[in-house]
Design an enzyme around this catalytic site. Sequence first.
Site, mmCIF file in Angstrom:
data_model
loop_
_atom_site.group_PDB
_atom_site.id
_atom_site.type_symbol
_atom_site.label_atom_id
_atom_site.label_comp_id
_atom_site.label_asym_id
_atom_site.label_seq_id
_atom_site.Cartn_x
_atom_site.Cartn_y
_atom_site.Cartn_z
ATOM 1 N N LYS A 13 0.837 -1.198 0.000
ATOM 2 C CA LYS A 13 0.000 0.000 0.000
ATOM 3 C C LYS A 13 0.878 1.256 0.000
ATOM 4 O O LYS A 13 0.684 2.167 -0.777
ATOM 5 C CB LYS A 13 -0.914 -0.042 1.225
ATOM 6 C CG LYS A 13 -1.766 1.183 1.399
ATOM 7 C CD LYS A 13 -2.691 0.983 2.577
ATOM 8 C CE LYS A 13 -3.035 2.321 3.199
ATOM 9 N NZ LYS A 13 -3.882 2.189 4.368
ATOM 10 N N GLU A 38 11.060 -4.624 3.340
ATOM 11 C CA GLU A 38 11.102 -6.032 2.914
ATOM 12 C C GLU A 38 10.613 -6.169 1.470
ATOM 13 O O GLU A 38 11.233 -6.847 0.647
ATOM 14 C CB GLU A 38 10.175 -6.890 3.801
ATOM 15 C CG GLU A 38 10.643 -7.083 5.222
ATOM 16 C CD GLU A 38 10.041 -6.059 6.174
ATOM 17 O OE1 GLU A 38 9.739 -4.927 5.722
ATOM 18 O OE2 GLU A 38 9.888 -6.376 7.361
ATOM 19 N N GLY A 83 -4.105 -2.074 5.701
ATOM 20 C CA GLY A 83 -3.435 -3.254 5.131
ATOM 21 C C GLY A 83 -4.105 -4.558 5.549
ATOM 22 O O GLY A 83 -4.357 -5.447 4.727
ATOM 23 N N ARG A 84 -4.435 -4.676 6.835
ATOM 24 C CA ARG A 84 -4.991 -5.938 7.334
ATOM 25 C C ARG A 84 -6.451 -6.136 6.943
ATOM 26 O O ARG A 84 -7.047 -7.162 7.262
ATOM 27 C CB ARG A 84 -4.795 -6.035 8.854
ATOM 28 C CG ARG A 84 -5.331 -4.851 9.634
ATOM 29 C CD ARG A 84 -4.821 -4.839 11.068
ATOM 30 N NE ARG A 84 -5.221 -3.633 11.775
ATOM 31 C CZ ARG A 84 -4.563 -2.477 11.755
ATOM 32 N NH1 ARG A 84 -3.448 -2.370 11.028
ATOM 33 N NH2 ARG A 84 -4.971 -1.443 12.444
ATOM 34 N N GLU A 144 -2.799 -6.353 15.640
ATOM 35 C CA GLU A 144 -2.396 -5.053 15.083
ATOM 36 C C GLU A 144 -3.545 -4.054 15.222
ATOM 37 O O GLU A 144 -3.320 -2.858 15.402
ATOM 38 C CB GLU A 144 -1.966 -5.198 13.616
ATOM 39 C CG GLU A 144 -1.221 -3.973 13.093
ATOM 40 C CD GLU A 144 -0.500 -4.199 11.772
ATOM 41 O OE1 GLU A 144 0.695 -4.557 11.772
ATOM 42 O OE2 GLU A 144 -1.135 -4.028 10.719
ATOM 43 N N HIS A 154 -1.842 -33.025 19.609
ATOM 44 C CA HIS A 154 -0.643 -33.782 19.986
ATOM 45 C C HIS A 154 0.523 -32.843 20.263
ATOM 46 O O HIS A 154 1.668 -33.278 20.341
ATOM 47 C CB HIS A 154 -0.292 -34.772 18.879
ATOM 48 C CG HIS A 154 -1.396 -35.753 18.628
ATOM 49 N ND1 HIS A 154 -1.517 -36.930 19.331
ATOM 50 C CD2 HIS A 154 -2.479 -35.693 17.811
ATOM 51 C CE1 HIS A 154 -2.612 -37.572 18.921
ATOM 52 N NE2 HIS A 154 -3.207 -36.825 18.001
ATOM 53 N N LYS A 211 10.967 -0.429 13.197
ATOM 54 C CA LYS A 211 11.435 -0.210 11.815
ATOM 55 C C LYS A 211 12.488 0.889 11.811
ATOM 56 O O LYS A 211 13.512 0.794 11.131
ATOM 57 C CB LYS A 211 10.268 0.251 10.928
ATOM 58 C CG LYS A 211 9.226 -0.782 10.603
ATOM 59 C CD LYS A 211 8.272 -0.195 9.558
ATOM 60 C CE LYS A 211 6.954 -0.942 9.507
ATOM 61 N NZ LYS A 211 5.933 -0.287 8.707
HETATM 62 O O1 F6P Z 1 3.377 -4.067 9.821
HETATM 63 C C1 F6P Z 1 2.978 -2.771 9.543
HETATM 64 C C2 F6P Z 1 2.297 -2.646 8.224
HETATM 65 O O2 F6P Z 1 2.145 -1.303 7.955
HETATM 66 C C3 F6P Z 1 0.958 -3.383 8.145
HETATM 67 O O3 F6P Z 1 -0.085 -2.675 8.694
HETATM 68 C C4 F6P Z 1 0.826 -3.617 6.685
HETATM 69 O O4 F6P Z 1 -0.117 -4.608 6.394
HETATM 70 C C5 F6P Z 1 2.241 -4.027 6.337
HETATM 71 O O5 F6P Z 1 3.062 -3.219 7.163
HETATM 72 C C6 F6P Z 1 2.621 -3.855 4.901
HETATM 73 O O6 F6P Z 1 2.515 -2.518 4.500
HETATM 74 P P1 F6P Z 1 2.533 -2.127 2.962
HETATM 75 O O7 F6P Z 1 1.366 -2.765 2.309
HETATM 76 O O8 F6P Z 1 2.458 -0.629 2.952
HETATM 77 O O9 F6P Z 1 3.822 -2.622 2.379
#
Ligand code: F6P
Length: 517
Positions: free
Chosen positions: A192, A198, A252-253, A338, A369, A484
């Site tokens: 987003k 990452e 995002g979630r 979150e 188990h 971060k």
């Molecule tokens: O972990 C923090 C966060 O901002 C989440 O809320 C989100 O889903 C994720 O990182 C990925 O963010 P983006 O879609 O901006 O890469």
Amino acid sequence: MSLADDAERLRDIALSVLSADLERGQRLRLRVGPLYADFSRQLVDVAALDTLLAVADHAELARFRRAFADGEPLNTTEGRAALHHSLRARADDVPEGSMRSAQAAATEASSRVQVWVRRLLDEGLGESQPVRDVVNVGIGGSDLGPRLLDAAIADPIHGPRLHFVSSIDAHRAADLIATLDPATTVVVLVSKSFHTEETLLNGRLFVDWLTAALGEAAMQRRVFAVTANVEAAQRFGVDGERCLPIWEWVGGRYSLWSAVGFSFALAHGIDTFRRLLDGAREMDRHFFSAPLAQNLPVLRGLIEHWNRVAREFRSRCVVPYDVRLTHLPAYLQQLEMESNGKSVRHDGVPVDLPTAPIIWGGVGTDAQHAFFQALHQGTQVVPVEFIGIIQPAHRHDAHHRVLLANLLAQSAALAYGDDTRDSDDPLAAHKHHGGNRPSTVILLDALTPEALGALLAMYEHSVFVEACLVGINPFDQWGVELGKRIAKDFLPALSSETAASTLDPVTQALIREIRSR
Ligand code: F6P
């Protein structure tokens, strides 16, 4: 009556006694479309339920639900609305204003997703190359939703294989690349913000790999972005035509209903994706219209509130009895922790009640188990949420009956324990099951896209209800920022002693150890 009074009154009443109350059973069992939920093994009675409804009243839950339905800007700390439910709405479902414009934007984006899915599957990637593999590069909400869906939904169209790369740990990307043919691979960069380290680093790895193998133009045909930051995606090298939008008003979630589902739609078909949205829409309609006392997300939210606030249980265990739902606990960890892992209310004042529980879990029967010993006899009581599927997608009925019998048995054993003590048995104390351990059973008629959509929307709304009851904002996530930022400061210290010398002594010692090997 307060919740604390109710909890005190119920402290020594056994679930076997509570279960005998027929009115209670009726109020605690609910069917909505393909979902059936039974909360009657929770440690509440009718009077406690009424107190919980009074708590909801006091928290103005009905007013907040209306505001949410109307698209009011409830995410106050980020100055945004939370309009994710518009992604599965039809124009007639939503009021004029922000919800209507969001719904229109979502419809347009969905058509673009559909066009790309059809084009890629029908025409391939040029030079007679079909799409055989799709790599979804994203993390958190840009990964967990599509990952859950991909494992959960059987594949009737036999589309391309879908792969996920999320963590910055390059073992995953390197191992995956070794198995892929660049000519038949599509890479979808899902972010987003288009700032997530990452995703940008992993994305660069895949873009470089495609470019080295096929050249710039062929790479561009294979790389897509799903983002609210189209400019950054284009600067990164993604062709503007291949940037699919999401918007600031989708957290995002909460985003799997948007173009974040593109990779899933490519692998499983656009119709399957639409059916998922339809199932979620049915749950939205139920949530926004049903009376609070007969409202599934509300009832679940009230029970969760009870367990945390009145009974002081600090964690919840999620156990789907279906391997296809392997990723559900991880998905719910982000959705619930979150969203509601907060310590201050909307107005910044410390919240005086416990907020999100620790969510954990595993898949039944494997989990039996592994950690069920502690659930049955450990000193901590952990409420369990069992999820079962009535009709399997295979024909091994005998297996499935055993699976369901295990689910039912575990819930009953937790509730009623075992008081057949043999006084002559020297191990009687060790074998004793005290029972009175709460659980919920949620049954889906079958793991169809509609049922899964309804289940996930039910969880979303339930998290919203829980947030309202304690007065917090479930739509921001400031708590992920500090780590971060610090990681950025620590990066130079891994290669320079001078940079390391300014850090705290514990980090310095750890870095010395890393550098010495
Ligand atoms: O972990 C923090 C966060 O901002 C989440 O809320 C989100 O889903 C994720 O990182 C990925 O963010 P983006 O879609 O901006 O890469």
